[in-house]
Every structure is written in C-alpha cells, then in structure tokens.
Write a protein that holds these residues in place. Structure first.
Motif, PDB file in Angstrom:
ATOM      1  N   TRP A 183       0.829  -1.193   0.000  1.00 51.34           N
ATOM      2  CA  TRP A 183       0.000   0.000   0.000  1.00 51.34           C
ATOM      3  C   TRP A 183       0.872   1.254   0.000  1.00 51.34           C
ATOM      4  O   TRP A 183       0.633   2.206  -0.721  1.00 51.34           O
ATOM      5  CB  TRP A 183      -0.924  -0.035   1.208  1.00 51.34           C
ATOM      6  N   ILE A 187       2.158   5.344  -3.718  1.00 49.78           N
ATOM      7  CA  ILE A 187       2.418   6.760  -3.917  1.00 49.78           C
ATOM      8  C   ILE A 187       3.775   6.992  -4.594  1.00 49.78           C
ATOM      9  O   ILE A 187       3.922   7.870  -5.432  1.00 49.78           O
ATOM     10  CB  ILE A 187       2.310   7.482  -2.559  1.00 49.78           C
ATOM     11  N   ALA A 190       3.528   6.143  -8.215  1.00 51.60           N
ATOM     12  CA  ALA A 190       2.911   7.246  -8.954  1.00 51.60           C
ATOM     13  C   ALA A 190       3.944   8.317  -9.249  1.00 51.60           C
ATOM     14  O   ALA A 190       4.010   8.849 -10.365  1.00 51.60           O
ATOM     15  CB  ALA A 190       1.744   7.813  -8.154  1.00 51.60           C
ATOM     16  N   ALA A 191       4.748   8.627  -8.251  1.00 49.43           N
ATOM     17  CA  ALA A 191       5.779   9.636  -8.438  1.00 49.43           C
ATOM     18  C   ALA A 191       6.785   9.178  -9.496  1.00 49.43           C
ATOM     19  O   ALA A 191       7.230   9.958 -10.339  1.00 49.43           O
ATOM     20  CB  ALA A 191       6.484   9.920  -7.115  1.00 49.43           C
ATOM     21  N   GLY A 194       5.911   9.592 -13.072  1.00 51.52           N
ATOM     22  CA  GLY A 194       5.966  10.946 -13.614  1.00 51.52           C
ATOM     23  C   GLY A 194       7.371  11.414 -13.978  1.00 51.52           C
ATOM     24  O   GLY A 194       7.545  12.525 -14.469  1.00 51.52           O
ATOM     25  N   SER A 221      14.148  12.957  -8.381  1.00 54.16           N
ATOM     26  CA  SER A 221      12.830  13.251  -8.933  1.00 54.16           C
ATOM     27  C   SER A 221      11.721  12.998  -7.933  1.00 54.16           C
ATOM     28  O   SER A 221      10.717  13.701  -7.916  1.00 54.16           O
ATOM     29  CB  SER A 221      12.556  12.407 -10.179  1.00 54.16           C
ATOM     30  N   SER A 223      12.170  12.936  -4.628  1.00 55.28           N
ATOM     31  CA  SER A 223      12.503  13.360  -3.262  1.00 55.28           C
ATOM     32  C   SER A 223      11.446  14.259  -2.620  1.00 55.28           C
ATOM     33  O   SER A 223      11.219  14.153  -1.413  1.00 55.28           O
ATOM     34  CB  SER A 223      13.879  14.015  -3.216  1.00 55.28           C
ATOM     35  N   PRO A 224      10.747  15.149  -3.360  1.00 49.50           N
ATOM     36  CA  PRO A 224       9.705  15.932  -2.667  1.00 49.50           C
ATOM     37  C   PRO A 224       8.634  15.026  -2.065  1.00 49.50           C
ATOM     38  O   PRO A 224       8.165  15.256  -0.947  1.00 49.50           O
ATOM     39  CB  PRO A 224       9.113  16.805  -3.784  1.00 49.50           C
ATOM     40  N   THR A 225       8.276  13.992  -2.810  1.00 47.65           N
ATOM     41  CA  THR A 225       7.284  13.053  -2.285  1.00 47.65           C
ATOM     42  C   THR A 225       7.806  12.392  -1.021  1.00 47.65           C
ATOM     43  O   THR A 225       7.110  12.314  -0.006  1.00 47.65           O
ATOM     44  CB  THR A 225       6.999  11.959  -3.329  1.00 47.65           C
ATOM     45  N   THR A 228       7.833  14.858   1.909  1.00 48.34           N
ATOM     46  CA  THR A 228       6.486  15.144   2.412  1.00 48.34           C
ATOM     47  C   THR A 228       5.971  13.961   3.226  1.00 48.34           C
ATOM     48  O   THR A 228       5.438  14.120   4.326  1.00 48.34           O
ATOM     49  CB  THR A 228       5.519  15.422   1.246  1.00 48.34           C
ATOM     50  N   MET A 229       6.160  12.774   2.680  1.00 46.59           N
ATOM     51  CA  MET A 229       5.714  11.588   3.399  1.00 46.59           C
ATOM     52  C   MET A 229       6.443  11.443   4.727  1.00 46.59           C
ATOM     53  O   MET A 229       5.864  11.053   5.732  1.00 46.59           O
ATOM     54  CB  MET A 229       5.951  10.328   2.554  1.00 46.59           C
TER      55      MET A 229
ATOM     56  N   VAL B  12      12.502  18.328 -12.628  1.00 45.58           N
ATOM     57  CA  VAL B  12      11.301  17.510 -12.765  1.00 45.58           C
ATOM     58  C   VAL B  12      10.159  18.345 -13.321  1.00 45.58           C
ATOM     59  O   VAL B  12       9.972  19.495 -12.939  1.00 45.58           O
ATOM     60  CB  VAL B  12      10.878  16.946 -11.391  1.00 45.58           C
ATOM     61  N   SER B  16       4.697  15.622 -13.317  1.00 44.33           N
ATOM     62  CA  SER B  16       4.949  14.636 -12.252  1.00 44.33           C
ATOM     63  C   SER B  16       4.512  15.186 -10.911  1.00 44.33           C
ATOM     64  O   SER B  16       3.990  14.474 -10.069  1.00 44.33           O
ATOM     65  CB  SER B  16       6.417  14.283 -12.211  1.00 44.33           C
TER      66      SER B  16
END
Lengths: 308, 576
Positions: A183, A187, A190-191, A194, A221, A223-225, A228-229, B12, B16
C-alpha cells in the motif's frame, strides 16, 4: 483603518459571488473538522478535572495538574516514554524506507505481468482487518507455529516468540512492514511514473549506469514526495495506535511492549480513570506536536520542502 | 551529491508534481478513512465473559448471623397478571455469547415473548455489541439518556450502587419492593443471608438480581460447575491413578510428556479472567487471583502472599520441564478447544457444562474420555480448601430500574413476576407443553430441547426458552442442570469438585467513592507490576530468590493500604 476593512469585506463579497460553488464544496470538509476534530477537543478538559460520567464534564471538580503529576511520578513513566519512542523510531527507521525500496525495485521490472502480480500480492494484507493480521502473527509465533518450525529445523528449542521481550519490537515492526509495504509503495510508484524518460536518456548518454541513474535521476525526482511523506510520518511519531499493541502484547512483554496509548487504554477503560488517562493522552499529543514542528523546521532548513 | 539531488529536483516537470500531489491526497484520504474503520474493528481485551464464566467467578458468602429478614408486608389485594396495556418499556441487556449466536434481538425469543404476554408489559430490548458492554454502558452514563431498565454489574459501578443511586442513575428499590414486589419480598424473607448481600451498606435495595445458586438441599449440582479435568483414557493406558496431590500431578504430567509425547500436558485458559482466577494449582496453595477471605477471617490479596510464591515456583518448574503449556500466556478459549480435541493437551480446567459437553460431541478420537479430578492439594489426605464455587449473588448481572423509567410500577411488577411460582418455571424451563412437560411435579424438557430436531445442542436450544444456563432476573433451578448435563462425566463432576471455596470468596461488599478511587490508583500501579513479575518468575527471567525485594516494592507501592481499604469495606458489610 475603516476604509481598509470595508474594502476587505467588499472583496470578500465579490469573491463569494464569483466562487460560490467552490465555497459550497468546501463546506462538508470544514463541517467534518469542526464536528469530529475541534468539538471533541472540549473533552480534553477532563484531564484537569476529576471526571465522573454521571456528574458530567462541566460539573466535575477541577483538580488542575494533579493527574499530570501522578503520571510523571509513576514508576512506569520512564519505561512508557522509552517504549513508545523506540517502537516508533524503529518503525520509522525500517518501516519508512521499505515501500520506497519496493517501489524502486518494481520500477525496474520490465515484465508487466510479474510487476502486477507482485503489486497485488503485496497490497493484499492492507485490506485484511488488523485483528486478523495480528491473529496470523500470533499463530505464526506460538510454539507450534511456522517460525518455530524453522527454528526446530535447525535444532533450536520451541518457545513462544511473543513471550520474549527481546523479540517483540522486531515482530511488531516486521509485521507492520509486511502488512503495509504494498500500500505504501503506491504513492512512490505514482511519483516514479511521472519522471521524464528524457532524463534517463540524457543520463545514459552521459555514461550513467543503472545505479548512477537511480542515484542522480530517480531519487532526486521523487525526493519531494519522500520528504512530504517523511514529515507526515514524523508527525505521527508518538501516536502509535493502541490497537495493534493491544492485540499483540501480553504481560510477559510489557517491558518492551507497553506504550503510552495502551497504558491510557488500560487506565481509562480498564480502571475507569477517565481523567488520568486523558491527561496521559494529552501528554502524548504534546510530544507529537513538538516532534512535528521540529521535523518541519529541519526539513525547511535543509531541503526547501516543508508542510507550511 | 546533494547539489545533484536538488538540480534534479528542479528539473522535474510539472506533470509529475501534479500526479504526485494527487496520489498524496488519495493516500491521505485513504489513511483517514482507514483509521476510522480500524477503530470499529478493534476489540477490547476484556475477557469474553459468558454467563458460564460468571458462574465460576461467582463468589461465595456464607450464611452468617446478624442480618435481619425483611418483613413480608407486600400484599397486593386484587392485583393479577397480565397488567393493563401501557407504555412500551426499554431494557438494556448485554447478550451472552451463546444467545448472541442465535438472536440479534432477544425480544424474538420464545422466552421474551412469553414474558411479555404473561405480564402484559411490552418490552424493547437494547443490546450493546458483545464484548463492548462496559464501553457502551459508560457512553450511556455520559450521555444521560437512560433506558427504563438496565441489566448490568451494578456492584462494579464506580463508587458502588450507592453512588449510582446518589448520582441519580438508578432508583432505590426499598419502597418499590414493598409496594409492588410480593414475590421477591417473600424470597428475601426466606433467605435472610441473601438479603444482606443484595443491599448497600446503608440498607438500600438497588436491583433485581440473578441468583445462580441460592444453596441448600438439592442445590449441590449448582455449586461446582468449573474445575480440573484430565484425559482418563490416557491415564488408563499408562496405568496411572487420578492425580490428587501436586506430586501426583507432576508425575502424571511427566508421563504424558514422555510416554505420550504430549506438547502441553497441562494448559489453562490464561487469558480468561475467571479461569485464571481459580487456577487449580493456585487454589492448592490457598490463593485466588482477587481479594479473598482468608482462614483468619480477614481480607487478603494474593500479590505478596507466600502461597503465591509457591505457586509461581511450581509453574516455573513445570515450565522448565515442559509440563506447562509454553504458550500459556496467550491461550484463548479457542486454543483450549483445539488443544484438547487434537490431543495436544492432556488436562485443563474448564466448565462441565459447555466445554465438557462440546468436547465429547466434537472429538474424533473413539477412545476419548475426559473426567473431572478433585481440586489438587499439597499433602495427601488434605481436603481442598480453596476452589471455584458458585454462590447466591456476586453483583453480576442484575436489573436496575433507572430514574428515567416511564412507569416504575409496571417495570417492577414485570421483574418481580420472574421470582414468583409461574415466572420461576417460565424463566428456567420455558413454556409448558412446548419446551417442557410437568411429569409428577417435575418439569421435564421435551425433545425440542434435549433432542432438538434441527440438530441444535442443548445449550443452543435452551437459550430460546430459558435464561437458567446464561443469566437474567431469576433464581436458577437445580432441576434445570440435572437435565442440562447429559454425559456421566458431566453429572459426576459437581461431586468430585467439592471444595470449601465458597467460604473464602469475598462477599459483595462495596467501597465508598473515595475508597474506590484511592484503591484503584494504588492497584492500577501494582497490578501491572504483579502481572509482569508473575511472568518473569514463571519464565525464569527473574529468580524467585528476589521474592523479598518484589514484596518490598509492592509495599512501597501501597499494598498494605490497598488491603486495608478492602478490609474496611468488608467490615462494613459484616455490620450490615
């Protein structure tokens, strides 16, 4: 001053007329938060009172910080904080990177069919009720369970793994990874989807192998995700749900398993000490918010990404 | 490396980012809803107390002198059931697990329909989810929207029933008993010892109780319903006698282990409160896992007692030798069933009714034979002093009328009916001509119960017509159990399990709100410590040489004061 105020209201009205439908859309979530997150906060007041359900919140006598004093001077205070903290830290340390690694691995898989199969299998435990999950873990850990079968195969002695305080944290964190890894990886997948494929082409022209591509293209690419997580995760650091611990632990492993929320549960529902358990719970929340603020600050300072 | 990371990050594309944001939102929403769901499925650890459980937990109180019988003044001239139709009354009633398996609303049962028809009161049953009774109860208390009647353990109400009356939750029943309840008044006049149990310290009645065993001649079968049992076929095969002393037990269990290869020679339902409380080997050393009346007539608590140390020493030895189930700490009721039926366990302690009955009907081993064994003793020739025994009243499961009751008279008369002649038969045996027939003055169950055409077990068939094997406002009739037990081993059990335990179990005394709050503060800390140390002593991670330090620590936590608080409440009870 007055002119400014009027102009604000004027602007607000204009905005209201123009975006009326958007405001209506916002209404349900706002009501949700008011009803289920802000209104119940009133109940926190019982942490400072001697609450009795029949007398009611308003009429219960005020005792100030007495319940907090009692908790801080309790023999279990140190152990509870340590257990809660360690269990959370391990959960974060091992539990957080696991889905990222799975996502990165899946991203490299070329066979669609295999990828789908792995995804489906790893998602599955997420949809099973926690009660069942812990039931499975318990069955695996008893002296006749599968883990002991392996131990016995190598000549070890059969014991109940859930009665060994030294193993409790590993079992807790391990089972958490098992049930949550699929699960959690959605995310990141998905990242990853992109990420511009031109970047990989450019990197490979520059002579970067798979590993270098991973380090210099993929990770930056997403790393922001990740960050945030991570911040969201740190915000929950001290707030481990009591459910899983309650279902897994027994008095043999209190030493490492008993956490603030289970203590709150035992005191509140078991001993009917509402006010005391509210105070302990409030203390837990206070630590939470400090951690969240700290994590956000660190993140803003070093990575330019933050929640606010 | 870091430079690269940020360079890459900026490169990026927007696409995305948007995607990620979307996924993030989705994940957050999912987590939120997920959390909500989890809370619902969470189970409380509260032991699944079936009525059978409560029966074994039922404490004893001896018929002592000093209490005064109430005068039978309740004479209602010209009153007769059924009453005139009136308001529909609501009753809050936590369902027993056996009943819950068959009925989602007990109002659909034959018993409830008959009860309403006979008394003329229309009832609406409200059932909290099984195992969430106390949480639901507390919600109702906080909410203040009480039903007309509530079936609950009022003795467990914080501060006792006095507080419940004082806080305006339930009604004091003294006047109501006198005015509307001739049946219960008659019963109390005949049983002055029980009369004392169901009152508060200041002499107020607060509920219509469940009497699982009022005692006296003919009631022996109700006294001992729970106790140790062993695989008789294995004993015969190994040429061993039924064990009596603890040394016998060690020998038998060792034989099971070595000659039969049994994984867990002795196991016990450790996660069940009442099973653990009356662990036969704990009783052998004169202890019970709660406050009890010692041979000196004072209240004791097992925490620091020498007997408890001996028990821990025995279990530690058995654990080391593999005689005690290594999984004992997590054993659930289902585990016991599994272990017994699959030959993984040779002996345990359970109910002669439900459990023994089920095991006999479910096992696939043709040689399977289980018998009750006497409560173990330390020395040859001793009589078992401690053990599980059912007594008249423990405070569990009694119906109180709340202050919100719309029609007190009808509620009281309806409940009082259950203790009358007609109601007694209806609550225990059901409907004449349907579930039982009167044969020479003896209510005999029909085939509908004992040989159900739909293949229901006795317990399942009974719960539609009787509350005798579960609980309710009634005096349990021994004639019910004479027919409830169908196998010889079940019928013999009560006599084999004879012990003096009834004398030792704490009577239903109540603490004041202040005492209660002080006690639960002290006990909250101590009980966690005791539970933990118990495990350590048994597993051997802590040596029993440190027993004295352990006791010192308990004293520092206020053990003596905690016992004193109980003693004070107990003395008040004796002076009632």
């Amino acid at each position: 001053m007055k002119g400014q105020k009027r102009s604000f209201w004027a602007r607000a009205r204009k905005d209201w007329i123009r975006n009326r439908s958007l405001y209506f859309l916002m209404l349900p979530p706002i009501l949700f938060y008011i009803l289920f997150h802000y209104k119940p906060m009133y109940g926190v007041i019982i942490a400072f009172k001697d609450y009795s359900p029949t007398v009611g919140i308003a009429k219960s006598p005020w005792v100030g910080l007495e319940h907090f004093k009692r908790f801080f001077s309790s023999v279990y205070f140190g152990r509870l904080v340590r257990n809660t903290f360690l269990l959370n830290v391990y959960n974060l340390l091992f539990g957080f990177p696991a889905p990222i690694i799975l996502a990165l691995l899946l991203n490299e898989v070329r066979s669609r069919r295999f990828k789908n199969a792995v995804q489906t299998i790893t998602y599955m435990p997420h949809f099973i009720s926690l009660v069942v999950i812990t039931g499975i873990v318990k069955d695996f850990c008893v002296s006749t369970g599968i883990f002991n079968d392996v131990v016995a195969l190598f000549g070890g002695e059969r014991t109940n793994l859930l009665m060994n305080p030294g193993l409790y944290r590993s079992l807790y964190v391990g089972s958490g990874i098992w049930s949550g890894i699929g699960w959690g990886s959605i995310i990141y997948l998905a990242a990853l989807a992109g990420v511009d494929s031109q970047l990989y082409e450019a990197a490979s022209i520059d002579g970067a192998g798979k590993w270098k591509q991973l380090i210099h293209v993929t990770l930056p690419s997403i790393s922001p995700t990740i960050i945030t997580m991570l911040i969201l995760r740190i915000g929950q650091l001290m707030s481990l749900g009591y459910e899983k611990t309650l279902l897994l632990y027994n008095s043999a492993v209190y030493e490492t398993a008993d956490i603030i929320s289970t203590y709150t549960y035992r005191m509140g529902l078991g001993n009917q000490e509402w006010s005391y358990s509210a105070a302990v719970g409030l203390f837990n929340s206070a630590i939470n918010i400090v951690l969240l603020l700290a994590a956000n600050r660190i993140s803003r300072k070093y990575t330019e990404t933050s929640l606010w | 490396m870091t430079d690269n990371l940020f360079l890459g990050m900026r490169r990026v594309k927007m696409k995305s980012k948007r995607l990620t944001a979307l996924a993030l939102t989705a994940a957050i929403v999912a987590t939120m809803t997920g959390c909500g769901g989890k809370t619902d499925t969470t189970q409380t650890t509260a032991a699944a107390t079936t009525a059978a459980t409560t029966a074994a937990a039922t404490t004893a109180a001896q018929a002592e002198t000093g209490s005064q019988a109430p005068e039978t003044t309740a004479a209602d001239d010209g009153f007769s059931y059924p009453m005139e139709p009136g308001d529909k009354l609501t009753i809050w009633w936590p369902l027993d697990t056996v009943i819950a398996a068959r009925f989602s609303n007990y109002g659909d049962s034959h018993l409830a329909k008959n009860w309403q028809a006979q008394t003329g009161v229309e009832l609406e049953f409200q059932h909290p989810p099984v195992e969430q009774q106390s949480a639901q109860f507390n919600l109702i208390m906080a909410d203040g929207d009480y039903p007309d009647m509530m079936f609950y353990n009022w003795l467990g109400f914080k501060g006792g029933p006095e507080t419940a009356i004082k806080d305006g939750v339930i009604l004091e029943l003294n006047d109501i008993f006198e005015q509307y309840c001739p049946n219960i008044m008659k019963f109390l006049a005949e049983h002055p010892d029980i009369d004392r149990m169901i009152k508060t310290d200041d002499g107020r009645y607060y509920c219509f109780p469940w009497f699982p065993n009022v005692g006296g001649e003919g009631y022996e079968i109700l006294e001992h319903t729970w106790g140790p049992m062993i695989r008789k076929d294995w004993l015969d095969e190994l040429g061993l006698d039924i064990p009596v002393t603890i040394d016998d037990w060690t020998e038998v269990l060792t034989a099971f282990k070595e000659k039969k290869g049994v994984k867990a020679p002795w196991t016990i339902w450790w996660t069940g409160t009442s099973a653990k409380r009356y662990d036969p080997f704990l009783c052998a050393y004169g202890q019970i896992l709660q406050q009890y009346v010692g041979t000196d007539g004072k209240i004791h608590l097992y925490y620091g007692e020498d007997g408890y140390r001996d028990y821990l020493a025995l279990y530690h030895q058995w654990y080391e030798e593999g005689l005690l189930d290594v999984d004992f700490a997590s054993v659930s009721r289902e585990d016991i069933n599994y272990k017994i039926l699959n030959g993984e366990t040779g002996s345990t302690s359970m109910w002669s009714g439900v459990d023994m009955g089920n095991w006999y009907s479910m096992n696939t081993d043709p040689n399977f034979e289980l018998v009750a064994t006497p409560w173990p003793v330390v020395h040859e020739g001793d009589t078992p002093e401690f053990g599980a025994a059912t007594v008249a009243y423990t405070g569990q499961n009694c119906v109180a009328i709340t202050t919100a009751c719309k029609d007190v008279e009808r509620a009281a008369r309806m409940l009082d009916w259950c203790y009358g002649e007609e109601g007694h038969l209806a609550m225990n045996f059901g409907i004449e001509g349907e579930s039982y027939e009167m044969v020479d003055g003896y209510p005999k169950f029909t085939d509908l119960i004992v040989n159900n055409p739909e293949g229901l077990t006795i317990a399942e068939a009974l719960c539609d017509y009787s509350l005798g094997t579960t609980s309710g406002p009634l005096v349990v009739d021994p004639r019910l159990f004479e027919q409830y037990y169908t196998i010889d081993a079940q019928k013999e059990a009560a006599a084999i399990w004879k012990n003096n335990g009834a004398v030792h179990v704490k009577p239903p005394y109540t603490m004041t709100a202040e005492e209660n709050s002080e006690f639960s503060k002290l006990n909250g800390e101590m009980s966690t410590y005791v539970k933990e140390m118990t495990m350590k002593f048994i597993l051997g991670t802590e040596s029993l040489d440190n027993w004295d330090t352990y006791v010192e620590n308990l004293k520092a936590m206020g053990l003596e004061r905690a016992i004193e608080l109980n003693q004070i409440a107990y003395e008040r009870y004796l002076n009632r």
